[in-house]
Design a protein around this motif. Structure first.
Motif, PDB file in Angstrom:
ATOM      1  N   HIS A 117     -12.383   0.507  -1.350  1.00 10.68           N
ATOM      2  CA  HIS A 117     -12.817   1.846  -0.946  1.00 10.68           C
ATOM      3  C   HIS A 117     -13.955   1.719   0.057  1.00 10.68           C
ATOM      4  O   HIS A 117     -14.956   1.057  -0.224  1.00 10.68           O
ATOM      5  CB  HIS A 117     -13.274   2.670  -2.146  1.00 10.68           C
ATOM      6  CG  HIS A 117     -12.178   2.975  -3.113  1.00 10.68           C
ATOM      7  ND1 HIS A 117     -11.114   3.791  -2.797  1.00 10.68           N
ATOM      8  CD2 HIS A 117     -11.960   2.555  -4.379  1.00 10.68           C
ATOM      9  CE1 HIS A 117     -10.303   3.866  -3.832  1.00 10.68           C
ATOM     10  NE2 HIS A 117     -10.791   3.123  -4.798  1.00 10.68           N
ATOM     11  N   GLU A 118     -13.784   2.335   1.228  1.00 10.58           N
ATOM     12  CA  GLU A 118     -14.781   2.296   2.294  1.00 10.58           C
ATOM     13  C   GLU A 118     -15.189   0.860   2.618  1.00 10.58           C
ATOM     14  O   GLU A 118     -16.359   0.567   2.838  1.00 10.58           O
ATOM     15  CB  GLU A 118     -15.986   3.158   1.923  1.00 10.58           C
ATOM     16  CG  GLU A 118     -15.617   4.625   1.766  1.00 10.58           C
ATOM     17  CD  GLU A 118     -16.798   5.512   1.434  1.00 10.58           C
ATOM     18  OE1 GLU A 118     -17.965   5.094   1.660  1.00 10.58           O
ATOM     19  OE2 GLU A 118     -16.556   6.627   0.964  1.00 10.58           O
ATOM     20  N   GLU A 125      -6.840   3.094   0.797  1.00  7.18           N
ATOM     21  CA  GLU A 125      -6.895   2.720   2.210  1.00  7.18           C
ATOM     22  C   GLU A 125      -6.697   1.222   2.405  1.00  7.18           C
ATOM     23  O   GLU A 125      -6.306   0.772   3.473  1.00  7.18           O
ATOM     24  CB  GLU A 125      -8.227   3.148   2.811  1.00  7.18           C
ATOM     25  CG  GLU A 125      -9.399   2.427   2.171  1.00  7.18           C
ATOM     26  CD  GLU A 125     -10.753   2.996   2.545  1.00  7.18           C
ATOM     27  OE1 GLU A 125     -11.608   2.210   2.979  1.00  7.18           O
ATOM     28  OE2 GLU A 125     -10.942   4.203   2.395  1.00  7.18           O
ATOM     29  N   GLY A 126      -6.990   0.469   1.377  1.00  7.72           N
ATOM     30  CA  GLY A 126      -6.845  -0.978   1.413  1.00  7.72           C
ATOM     31  C   GLY A 126      -6.886  -1.511   0.002  1.00  7.72           C
ATOM     32  O   GLY A 126      -7.299  -0.817  -0.926  1.00  7.72           O
ATOM     33  N   GLN A 184      -6.172   9.003  -6.283  1.00  6.51           N
ATOM     34  CA  GLN A 184      -6.684   8.805  -4.923  1.00  6.51           C
ATOM     35  C   GLN A 184      -5.846   7.755  -4.190  1.00  6.51           C
ATOM     36  O   GLN A 184      -5.671   6.637  -4.683  1.00  6.51           O
ATOM     37  CB  GLN A 184      -8.133   8.349  -4.984  1.00  6.51           C
ATOM     38  CG  GLN A 184      -8.769   8.194  -3.631  1.00  6.51           C
ATOM     39  CD  GLN A 184     -10.238   7.783  -3.744  1.00  6.51           C
ATOM     40  OE1 GLN A 184     -10.727   7.452  -4.809  1.00  6.51           O
ATOM     41  NE2 GLN A 184     -10.923   7.792  -2.622  1.00  6.51           N
ATOM     42  N   LEU A 194       0.829  -1.212   0.000  1.00  9.01           N
ATOM     43  CA  LEU A 194       0.000   0.000   0.000  1.00  9.01           C
ATOM     44  C   LEU A 194       0.859   1.256   0.000  1.00  9.01           C
ATOM     45  O   LEU A 194       0.536   2.232  -0.686  1.00  9.01           O
ATOM     46  CB  LEU A 194      -0.941   0.014   1.196  1.00  9.01           C
ATOM     47  CG  LEU A 194      -2.137  -0.915   1.105  1.00  9.01           C
ATOM     48  CD1 LEU A 194      -2.903  -0.917   2.417  1.00  9.01           C
ATOM     49  CD2 LEU A 194      -3.040  -0.534  -0.044  1.00  9.01           C
ATOM     50  N   ASN A 230       0.618   4.057  -2.843  1.00  5.80           N
ATOM     51  CA  ASN A 230       0.271   5.432  -2.499  1.00  5.80           C
ATOM     52  C   ASN A 230       1.387   6.408  -2.855  1.00  5.80           C
ATOM     53  O   ASN A 230       1.116   7.548  -3.239  1.00  5.80           O
ATOM     54  CB  ASN A 230      -0.135   5.534  -1.033  1.00  5.80           C
ATOM     55  CG  ASN A 230      -1.501   4.911  -0.789  1.00  5.80           C
ATOM     56  OD1 ASN A 230      -2.355   4.920  -1.657  1.00  5.80           O
ATOM     57  ND2 ASN A 230      -1.681   4.357   0.390  1.00  5.80           N
TER      58      ASN A 230
END
Length: 85
Positions: free
Chosen positions: A66-67, A51-52, A48, A26, A30
């Motif tokens: 996402h979320e 997050e995972g 973007q 990750l 990123n």
């Protein structure tokens, strides 16, 4: 992500199992997004941070989460390596 749910998911490109991306994977992803050098399989520049993510069994494809929802679309995948189809 719940292990029983994860065991049901498959890579849409290869049909293989998926595993959660590690912290290092990750971080590399990123960093690439931050530097503006990553695109997804559809050729869209990624902007973007993730997050995972889930990684294909062969380690070639990364799918965003996402979320808490995995995005298992071939065109949204990010190529990590050329070791499988």
């Amino acid at each position: 992500m719940d292990e029983s749910f994860l065991s049901l998911l498959r890579c849409p490109r290869t049909g293989g199992e998926l595993r959660p991306a590690g912290a290092e994977e990750l971080a590399v992803y990123n960093e690439g997004v931050g530097e503006g050098r990553l695109s997804n399989a559809a050729g869209r520049k990624l902007t973007q941070a993730m997050e995972g993510a889930l990684v294909s069994e062969c380690g070639s494809w990364l799918y965003p989460v996402h979320e808490g929802i995995p995005v298992l679309l071939v065109e949204e995948a990010v190529a990590l390596a050329d070791t499988c189809a």
